[in-house]
Design a protein around this motif. Sequence first.
Motif, PDB file in Angstrom:
ATOM      1  N   ASN A 251     -13.353  -2.596   0.280  1.00 52.39           N
ATOM      2  CA  ASN A 251     -12.547  -3.595   0.974  1.00 52.39           C
ATOM      3  C   ASN A 251     -11.569  -2.939   1.952  1.00 52.39           C
ATOM      4  OD1 ASN A 251     -13.733  -5.586  -0.636  1.00 52.39           O
ATOM      5  ND2 ASN A 251     -12.187  -5.313  -2.236  1.00 52.39           N
ATOM      6  N   PRO A 252     -11.549  -3.388   3.212  1.00 50.33           N
ATOM      7  CA  PRO A 252     -10.567  -2.870   4.165  1.00 50.33           C
ATOM      8  C   PRO A 252      -9.137  -3.208   3.719  1.00 50.33           C
ATOM      9  CG  PRO A 252     -12.307  -4.101   5.275  1.00 50.33           C
ATOM     10  CD  PRO A 252     -12.445  -4.380   3.816  1.00 50.33           C
ATOM     11  N   CYS A 253      -8.189  -2.401   4.142  1.00 47.46           N
ATOM     12  CA  CYS A 253      -6.792  -2.573   3.742  1.00 47.46           C
ATOM     13  C   CYS A 253      -5.938  -2.787   4.985  1.00 47.46           C
ATOM     14  CB  CYS A 253      -6.309  -1.349   2.975  1.00 47.46           C
ATOM     15  SG  CYS A 253      -7.307  -0.980   1.505  1.00 47.46           S
ATOM     16  N   ARG A 254      -5.314  -3.954   5.060  1.00 50.54           N
ATOM     17  CA  ARG A 254      -4.585  -4.356   6.262  1.00 50.54           C
ATOM     18  C   ARG A 254      -3.167  -3.787   6.288  1.00 50.54           C
ATOM     19  NH1 ARG A 254      -1.495  -9.524   7.610  1.00 50.54           N
ATOM     20  NH2 ARG A 254      -1.798  -9.875   9.852  1.00 50.54           N
ATOM     21  N   ILE A 255      -2.776  -3.322   7.462  1.00 48.84           N
ATOM     22  CA  ILE A 255      -1.382  -2.978   7.724  1.00 48.84           C
ATOM     23  C   ILE A 255      -0.948  -3.793   8.928  1.00 48.84           C
ATOM     24  CG2 ILE A 255       0.254  -1.167   8.366  1.00 48.84           C
ATOM     25  CD1 ILE A 255      -1.490   0.806   6.901  1.00 48.84           C
ATOM     26  N   ALA A 256       0.116  -4.540   8.761  1.00 45.35           N
ATOM     27  CA  ALA A 256       0.588  -5.425   9.818  1.00 45.35           C
ATOM     28  C   ALA A 256       2.090  -5.240  10.006  1.00 45.35           C
ATOM     29  CB  ALA A 256       0.285  -6.889   9.474  1.00 45.35           C
ATOM     30  N   ASP A 273       5.810  -7.154   6.168  1.00 46.01           N
ATOM     31  CA  ASP A 273       5.547  -8.074   5.063  1.00 46.01           C
ATOM     32  C   ASP A 273       4.083  -8.504   4.976  1.00 46.01           C
ATOM     33  OD1 ASP A 273       6.557  -9.785   2.864  1.00 46.01           O
ATOM     34  OD2 ASP A 273       5.891 -11.399   4.195  1.00 46.01           O
ATOM     35  N   GLY A 274       3.364  -8.496   6.086  1.00 49.23           N
ATOM     36  CA  GLY A 274       1.969  -8.943   6.072  1.00 49.23           C
ATOM     37  C   GLY A 274       0.975  -7.891   5.633  1.00 49.23           C
ATOM     38  N   SER A 275       1.446  -6.743   5.178  1.00 49.99           N
ATOM     39  CA  SER A 275       0.532  -5.670   4.779  1.00 49.99           C
ATOM     40  C   SER A 275      -0.046  -5.912   3.397  1.00 49.99           C
ATOM     41  CB  SER A 275       1.265  -4.328   4.816  1.00 49.99           C
ATOM     42  OG  SER A 275       1.746  -4.056   6.122  1.00 49.99           O
ATOM     43  N   ALA A 276      -1.174  -5.263   3.125  1.00 47.12           N
ATOM     44  CA  ALA A 276      -1.917  -5.489   1.884  1.00 47.12           C
ATOM     45  C   ALA A 276      -1.129  -5.068   0.656  1.00 47.12           C
ATOM     46  CB  ALA A 276      -3.236  -4.718   1.936  1.00 47.12           C
ATOM     47  N   THR A 277      -1.411  -5.736  -0.442  1.00 50.33           N
ATOM     48  CA  THR A 277      -0.867  -5.340  -1.737  1.00 50.33           C
ATOM     49  C   THR A 277      -1.389  -3.947  -2.094  1.00 50.33           C
ATOM     50  OG1 THR A 277      -0.787  -7.644  -2.426  1.00 50.33           O
ATOM     51  CG2 THR A 277      -0.726  -5.986  -4.171  1.00 50.33           C
ATOM     52  N   GLN A 278      -0.583  -3.169  -2.814  1.00 48.64           N
ATOM     53  CA  GLN A 278      -1.014  -1.815  -3.171  1.00 48.64           C
ATOM     54  C   GLN A 278      -2.353  -1.854  -3.888  1.00 48.64           C
ATOM     55  OE1 GLN A 278       2.534  -0.825  -5.553  1.00 48.64           O
ATOM     56  NE2 GLN A 278       1.193  -0.485  -7.306  1.00 48.64           N
ATOM     57  N   VAL A 279      -3.121  -0.787  -3.706  1.00 47.43           N
ATOM     58  CA  VAL A 279      -4.517  -0.773  -4.132  1.00 47.43           C
ATOM     59  C   VAL A 279      -4.724   0.245  -5.251  1.00 47.43           C
ATOM     60  CG1 VAL A 279      -5.371  -1.575  -1.901  1.00 47.43           C
ATOM     61  CG2 VAL A 279      -5.030   0.884  -2.288  1.00 47.43           C
ATOM     62  N   ASN A 280      -5.950   0.259  -5.782  1.00 42.16           N
ATOM     63  CA  ASN A 280      -6.263   1.183  -6.877  1.00 42.16           C
ATOM     64  C   ASN A 280      -6.458   2.615  -6.396  1.00 42.16           C
ATOM     65  OD1 ASN A 280      -6.256  -0.797  -8.910  1.00 42.16           O
ATOM     66  ND2 ASN A 280      -8.339  -1.424  -8.396  1.00 42.16           N
TER      67      ASN A 280
END
Length: 531
Positions: A251-256, A273-280
């Motif tokens: 899954n791509p991970c967004r940074i905004a 604030d629009g950036s992705a939730t932390q990932v595994n």
Amino acid sequence: MTRLTVDPIDLAIFQSAVHSIAEEMGAALRRTALSPNIKERRDYSCAVFDGRGRVIAMGDHMPVHLGSMPMSVLAAIDAIKLGRGDIAVLNDPYAGGTHLPDITMVMPVFHDAEQEPLFYVANRAHHADVGGTYPGSMGPAREIFQEGIRIPPVRIVRGGQVDREMLDLILFNVRTPQEREGDLDAQIGACRVGQDRLLELAAKYEPMKLCALVDELLDYSERLVRAELRKMPAGEFCAEDWLDEDGVTDNPCRIAVKLTIDPAEAAITADFDGSATQVNGSINAVRAITLSACFYILRCLIAEDAPATAGILRPLTLVTRPGTIVDAHPPAPVAGGNVETSQRIVDVLMRALALAVPDRVPAASAGTMSNLTIGGIDPRSVRPFTYYETTAGGMGARNGIDGISGVQTHMTNSLNTPIEALEYAYPFRVRRYGYREGSGGNGAYRGGDGLVREIELLADAQVTLLADRRKFRPYGLAGGDDGVAGKATLLRNNLSNSLASEELPGKCSRQAKAGDVLRLETPGGGGWGKA
């Protein structure tokens, strides 16, 4: 208390003096280190702070280190009452660090009989191994405990004497203890060089004059940034970009980011604030890294010789949401956040700034440090080895100038390991090293090309890659084309003495055999303007 008036000539002399101290610290660290990563690639940074922990000078070293180092210094000051001759060590990303291989040392500098430090000196160096699951400590981990030894702020030197018990605790948790001890000793020595030079400087000034110079230097940096912000258009400028994946899922991970520029107040807000939730996976960035990227962007707006101090950040309001990819919380792994996510944060900030001041902002550069770690047993010494290196890519073009090929950009400022040094230190043979022709994006001004590097293994080893810009290419601007995506291939030497190729994902680890060849092709930079 009335503040003394500072003469501009005195300020210029003081600025040069403290900057030269940070540079001399770096030179001492480089000369005395053991590992090629520090000695050859110069993967370290040094800085000088006032007695309140405010940075007043930085060496011309690694941007991702320098912008975040103040948070480590404050963490050390808050955690420990440092006395004369003490040096604190830490690498905890959740205490102002970046990722575990980056070990920071902090030393107070006392003048005469004063009870409180007049200055602090600090340095940060990337160690080629700090333990963990993968040799080189830079693999696709799923929690920080797999990434290596995590060091909170503790004393490694007490009253001028190395704390052997603390040093041994660190060395017993790494694969290459002798190399690590040599590099740690070099960091201690660099701190002492900084201390000696600051004491020489302090002897030339009255205490009130010294405080006035520090305050004026910080104010000067602030004024330079605010002057640039006053020239910009008011408004909100939004941009987004993506990391390919986290190394666990596809899954791509967004940074905004939403940049709000207020010329009237000479202020800027960066809201992620629009950036992705932390990932595994290990591409999470702690807030210190996001702040470091913002510091870098603001520093890019001002003159190259402007003082790099805490004053640069005064016009900035940084908004992050805890628990996201740009403000991760434990136990999230963070090895790639420092090297990959930091680059994408810069790309997003640049893209937003391009909406406000299009003629001043370049297209995206490679956007990945293309981290390569290799570890195993060196047959020449029958001892463990760990190799770590980032590989340069193409710089993005800008209005009026083509991008540079094969150069480290944005949050990294290291050199490459020369082929002779690489083959001397490790069981490798470099089969190819050159420009990746045609990888820069076309445009009125062309993006720089990436690099191609082929390394043949002369021993069985574990090869780990932490890279990006495989799916989302470095963007062009003003109608310029995107740069070519990166690529890595493992050529396996089979029994018939031919090579079978396996294209590697950007974030992976593989067991390789002697005779296998890794081919790394880094991204080119984006083009600027229509061709």
